[in-house]
Enzyme design. Sequence first.
Site, PDB file in Angstrom:
ATOM      1  N   CYS A   2       0.852  -1.180   0.000  1.00 38.57           N
ATOM      2  CA  CYS A   2       0.000   0.000   0.000  1.00 38.57           C
ATOM      3  C   CYS A   2       0.892   1.236   0.000  1.00 38.57           C
ATOM      4  O   CYS A   2       1.878   1.306   0.717  1.00 38.57           O
ATOM      5  CB  CYS A   2      -0.949   0.097   1.177  1.00 38.57           C
ATOM      6  SG  CYS A   2      -2.121  -1.248   1.247  1.00 38.57           S
ATOM      7  N   ARG A  27       4.006  -0.465  -4.704  1.00 38.30           N
ATOM      8  CA  ARG A  27       3.672  -0.969  -3.370  1.00 38.30           C
ATOM      9  C   ARG A  27       2.343  -1.719  -3.327  1.00 38.30           C
ATOM     10  O   ARG A  27       1.954  -2.258  -2.291  1.00 38.30           O
ATOM     11  CB  ARG A  27       3.621   0.194  -2.375  1.00 38.30           C
ATOM     12  CG  ARG A  27       4.914   0.987  -2.314  1.00 38.30           C
ATOM     13  CD  ARG A  27       4.770   2.132  -1.359  1.00 38.30           C
ATOM     14  NE  ARG A  27       4.606   1.659  -0.010  1.00 38.30           N
ATOM     15  CZ  ARG A  27       5.589   1.397   0.822  1.00 38.30           C
ATOM     16  NH1 ARG A  27       6.834   1.554   0.426  1.00 38.30           N
ATOM     17  NH2 ARG A  27       5.354   0.985   2.033  1.00 38.30           N
ATOM     18  N   TRP A  73      -2.629  -2.723  -1.704  1.00 36.16           N
ATOM     19  CA  TRP A  73      -2.339  -4.158  -1.844  1.00 36.16           C
ATOM     20  C   TRP A  73      -3.238  -4.833  -0.816  1.00 36.16           C
ATOM     21  O   TRP A  73      -3.067  -4.636   0.385  1.00 36.16           O
ATOM     22  CB  TRP A  73      -0.860  -4.422  -1.557  1.00 36.16           C
ATOM     23  CG  TRP A  73      -0.454  -5.830  -1.840  1.00 36.16           C
ATOM     24  CD1 TRP A  73      -0.048  -6.330  -3.041  1.00 36.16           C
ATOM     25  CD2 TRP A  73      -0.403  -6.923  -0.912  1.00 36.16           C
ATOM     26  NE1 TRP A  73       0.238  -7.668  -2.922  1.00 36.16           N
ATOM     27  CE2 TRP A  73       0.028  -8.061  -1.623  1.00 36.16           C
ATOM     28  CE3 TRP A  73      -0.690  -7.064   0.442  1.00 36.16           C
ATOM     29  CZ2 TRP A  73       0.194  -9.302  -1.029  1.00 36.16           C
ATOM     30  CZ3 TRP A  73      -0.532  -8.299   1.041  1.00 36.16           C
ATOM     31  CH2 TRP A  73      -0.089  -9.402   0.296  1.00 36.16           C
ATOM     32  N   ASN A  99      -1.809   2.143   5.663  1.00 33.04           N
ATOM     33  CA  ASN A  99      -0.900   1.107   5.165  1.00 33.04           C
ATOM     34  C   ASN A  99      -0.503   0.259   6.366  1.00 33.04           C
ATOM     35  O   ASN A  99       0.058   0.788   7.316  1.00 33.04           O
ATOM     36  CB  ASN A  99       0.324   1.770   4.525  1.00 33.04           C
ATOM     37  CG  ASN A  99       1.499   0.824   4.305  1.00 33.04           C
ATOM     38  OD1 ASN A  99       2.636   1.241   4.301  1.00 33.04           O
ATOM     39  ND2 ASN A  99       1.233  -0.449   4.106  1.00 33.04           N
ATOM     40  N   GLY A 100      -0.844  -1.021   6.336  1.00 34.51           N
ATOM     41  CA  GLY A 100      -0.501  -1.894   7.457  1.00 34.51           C
ATOM     42  C   GLY A 100      -1.643  -2.850   7.744  1.00 34.51           C
ATOM     43  O   GLY A 100      -2.514  -3.061   6.898  1.00 34.51           O
ATOM     44  N   GLU A 484      17.178 -17.811  -7.524  1.00 35.50           N
ATOM     45  CA  GLU A 484      16.803 -16.456  -7.938  1.00 35.50           C
ATOM     46  C   GLU A 484      16.274 -16.454  -9.375  1.00 35.50           C
ATOM     47  O   GLU A 484      15.303 -15.755  -9.688  1.00 35.50           O
ATOM     48  CB  GLU A 484      18.018 -15.526  -7.775  1.00 35.50           C
ATOM     49  CG  GLU A 484      17.827 -14.096  -8.238  1.00 35.50           C
ATOM     50  CD  GLU A 484      16.701 -13.333  -7.547  1.00 35.50           C
ATOM     51  OE1 GLU A 484      16.141 -13.820  -6.541  1.00 35.50           O
ATOM     52  OE2 GLU A 484      16.355 -12.247  -8.035  1.00 35.50           O
ATOM     53  N   LYS A 488      12.566 -15.165 -10.368  1.00 34.85           N
ATOM     54  CA  LYS A 488      12.325 -14.101 -11.346  1.00 34.85           C
ATOM     55  C   LYS A 488      11.298 -14.563 -12.388  1.00 34.85           C
ATOM     56  O   LYS A 488      10.382 -13.827 -12.733  1.00 34.85           O
ATOM     57  CB  LYS A 488      13.613 -13.698 -12.079  1.00 34.85           C
ATOM     58  CG  LYS A 488      14.586 -12.814 -11.387  1.00 34.85           C
ATOM     59  CD  LYS A 488      14.144 -11.396 -11.131  1.00 34.85           C
ATOM     60  CE  LYS A 488      13.384 -11.296  -9.842  1.00 34.85           C
ATOM     61  NZ  LYS A 488      14.082 -11.107  -8.622  1.00 34.85           N
ATOM     62  N   GLU A 491       7.742 -14.762 -10.865  1.00 35.92           N
ATOM     63  CA  GLU A 491       7.177 -13.444 -10.567  1.00 35.92           C
ATOM     64  C   GLU A 491       6.704 -12.732 -11.829  1.00 35.92           C
ATOM     65  O   GLU A 491       5.652 -12.103 -11.833  1.00 35.92           O
ATOM     66  CB  GLU A 491       8.257 -12.545  -9.935  1.00 35.92           C
ATOM     67  CG  GLU A 491       8.630 -12.880  -8.522  1.00 35.92           C
ATOM     68  CD  GLU A 491       9.737 -11.945  -8.014  1.00 35.92           C
ATOM     69  OE1 GLU A 491       9.531 -11.324  -6.979  1.00 35.92           O
ATOM     70  OE2 GLU A 491      10.807 -11.863  -8.651  1.00 35.92           O
ATOM     71  N   HIS A 507      16.559 -36.303  -6.255  1.00 40.08           N
ATOM     72  CA  HIS A 507      15.664 -36.713  -5.171  1.00 40.08           C
ATOM     73  C   HIS A 507      14.247 -36.173  -5.362  1.00 40.08           C
ATOM     74  O   HIS A 507      13.583 -35.828  -4.401  1.00 40.08           O
ATOM     75  CB  HIS A 507      16.244 -36.271  -3.822  1.00 40.08           C
ATOM     76  CG  HIS A 507      17.589 -36.840  -3.566  1.00 40.08           C
ATOM     77  ND1 HIS A 507      17.779 -38.153  -3.177  1.00 40.08           N
ATOM     78  CD2 HIS A 507      18.829 -36.303  -3.709  1.00 40.08           C
ATOM     79  CE1 HIS A 507      19.077 -38.385  -3.058  1.00 40.08           C
ATOM     80  NE2 HIS A 507      19.730 -37.285  -3.383  1.00 40.08           N
ATOM     81  N   LYS A 606       6.099  -4.547  -3.970  1.00 39.36           N
ATOM     82  CA  LYS A 606       7.545  -4.448  -3.817  1.00 39.36           C
ATOM     83  C   LYS A 606       7.960  -4.376  -2.351  1.00 39.36           C
ATOM     84  O   LYS A 606       8.963  -4.932  -1.951  1.00 39.36           O
ATOM     85  CB  LYS A 606       8.050  -3.214  -4.548  1.00 39.36           C
ATOM     86  CG  LYS A 606       9.542  -3.129  -4.519  1.00 39.36           C
ATOM     87  CD  LYS A 606      10.093  -2.526  -5.745  1.00 39.36           C
ATOM     88  CE  LYS A 606      11.581  -2.734  -5.827  1.00 39.36           C
ATOM     89  NZ  LYS A 606      11.934  -4.128  -6.136  1.00 39.36           N
TER      90      LYS A 606
HETATM   91  C1  G6P Z   1       9.004  -8.539  -2.074  1.00 37.62           C
HETATM   92  C2  G6P Z   1       9.576  -8.069  -3.389  1.00 37.62           C
HETATM   93  C3  G6P Z   1      10.887  -8.793  -3.663  1.00 37.62           C
HETATM   94  C4  G6P Z   1      11.859  -8.600  -2.509  1.00 37.62           C
HETATM   95  C5  G6P Z   1      11.230  -9.011  -1.180  1.00 37.62           C
HETATM   96  C6  G6P Z   1      12.092  -8.583  -0.008  1.00 37.62           C
HETATM   97  O1  G6P Z   1       8.608  -9.856  -2.186  1.00 37.62           O
HETATM   98  O2  G6P Z   1       8.656  -8.293  -4.446  1.00 37.62           O
HETATM   99  O3  G6P Z   1      11.456  -8.298  -4.860  1.00 37.62           O
HETATM  100  O4  G6P Z   1      13.002  -9.349  -2.737  1.00 37.62           O
HETATM  101  O5  G6P Z   1       9.959  -8.382  -1.010  1.00 37.62           O
HETATM  102  O6  G6P Z   1      12.117  -7.177   0.040  1.00 37.62           O
HETATM  103  P1  G6P Z   1      13.273  -6.305   0.623  1.00 37.62           P
HETATM  104  O7  G6P Z   1      12.857  -4.886   0.322  1.00 37.62           O
HETATM  105  O8  G6P Z   1      13.324  -6.568   2.099  1.00 37.62           O
HETATM  106  O9  G6P Z   1      14.528  -6.670  -0.058  1.00 37.62           O
END
Ligand code: G6P
Length: 611
Positions: A2, A27, A73, A99-100, A484, A488, A491, A507, A606
């Site tokens: 948010c 956000r 969000w 927000n929260g 990672e 990616k 996502e 396994h 994010k």
């Molecule tokens: C969310 C974002 C990711 C990020 C993660 C941790 O899931 O979409 O891209 O890696 O949060 O966020 P931070 O700001 O703590 O790295």
Amino acid sequence: MCGIVAYIGSREAYPIILKGLKRLEYRGYDSSGVALLNSGLKVYKKKGKVADLEETLIGKDMHANVGIGHTRWATHGEPSDCNAHPHMSQNGKLAMIHNGIIENYAQLKTELIKKGYEFKSDTDTEVLLNFIENILQNNNCPLEEAVRIALKRIVGAYVIVLIDQDNPDTLIAARKGSPLVIGIGKGEHFLASDASPIIEYTKEVVYVNDYEVAIIKSDELILKNLGNERQTPYITKLDMELAAIEKGGYEHFMLKEIFEQPTTIFDCLRGRLDAHAGTITMKGIDEYAEELKNANRIVIVACGTSWHAGLVAEYIFEELCRVNVEVEYASEFRYRNPVINKGDVIIAISQSGETADTLVAIENAKEKGAIILGVVNVVGSSIARTSHGGAYTHAGPEIGVASTKAFTAQLAILVMIALKVGFEKGTIEEKRYRQLLIDLEAIPQKVEVVLKDHEKIKALAEKYMDAPDFLYLGRGYNFPVALEGALKLKEISYIHAEGYPAAEMKHGPIALVDEKLPVVFIATKDVYHQKVLSNMQEIKARKGKVIAVITEGDTHTPTITNDLMIIPETDEILAPMLSVIHLQLLAYYIGIAKGCDVDKPRNLAKSVTVE
Ligand code: G6P
């Protein structure tokens, strides 16, 4: 999660709020809304992205010098017009953005229903707002007092901003756990979840602390704690340029941020690494050099991509510093009553510096006496301020929801810390130390070389875009890179992807292999290379499609693979900073080919400021 924006001053509030919401859309983008105070209080809100709201408001009289806005969000209540913020109190005089999460909202709601309140939404926010309204009515007190009383009963996290029809010259805001920045202009104030909506109007900002209530007029900012005592606002100068938060000619923020990596890694190393002199200078780490050197254990806490950076760091620290390292999901660590001993050092890794789980994890560890070092991108963020020391990654604002440039900058910082500690401890030979400094200094230029292959990666993406599943495999330093790469892809393109240690593949995941399954091997030159080649053969024998990231000059691996991505030669410790670039590009181009909104993937946000 948010985003909140608010304005009070003499300008038109709506355009400022709208532009701010677009900057904060990373956000959350389930719905958005604005409340404006002119002759009366008007609220406009809509399910969907900020652009959808904007379209419905074309042609409407939006004149006002005071307003609040929100991009959501969803937590409590599905994305819908009525669950969108701002919410209005029952008597229609107050509007609030939040927000929260208010954890005890259900209990408060029951109390309010008994008092005759009716709710239009399923949100915890509307409950808190009516709770405040009810206190205001019963106590006949100023709104700031009602907010203070209400917040003392709240369990959870919040930033809230309220406007009051009866007091049109004042905004009331408060924070606990979620971020709030106030920009100080000349006869005006700007409020936002981060500095990006504020930057073009003023560089002077105040980061509001937990449990503070802000009373904001055009020309006055008063901060008080929940005990009604005045707090001194600490004004900070923003070190950020507007260009950094715009797309700069790229089609998407994600692509811009991938291509920025030669510069962002360089910026991260600049002023710290001097390969010629053989030194690494990081003030916020130097101050804790002894604690790091003597640490019994380093515990890394993080989430998402930052957690993957932590996993790479585990291998690096163990090798270069001969210290025991544990990498923890912050969300698990915080609730596990973890054993923290004297001499433990906690490293928190976070792009946003606001991830709720990471923040609470370090707050708990700090209370137990641990030293906390933050590896954070956003300057002045909560995690940075809670840490004893640490280092900023200096990657600049990362807007694309999927993290890219923050990851490589985190790796650069973590390598520098490990090199520094290892050298001081004597666990790394001087020759290797000096060579690694030289190799690290060369990374930005090698990233540039990798990026030159983008057209090839695009073609690869188009070839494999229809696969329903992907497997990513790697060993050693390349195992977290496999994780990672898979993250990616998930996502950005919504293709199911799994990352696995290459040997562990036998396994379980090997059962998935058939002629339709692309298997991406991170198979750069390292001590495990021969073993990885055997794993590749095992996939090939089952007709899987083998795509591999290899090191230039490797002539053997191409005889096994279907497709290749090549990185320049470097030390195995540094290779993740190069190989991940190909995986970022692959995910990006597959996402684009499938028509996905790569900057704002569905359901994601994010900055995850709720647990
Ligand atoms: C969310 C974002 C990711 C990020 C993660 C941790 O899931 O979409 O891209 O890696 O949060 O966020 P931070 O700001 O703590 O790295």
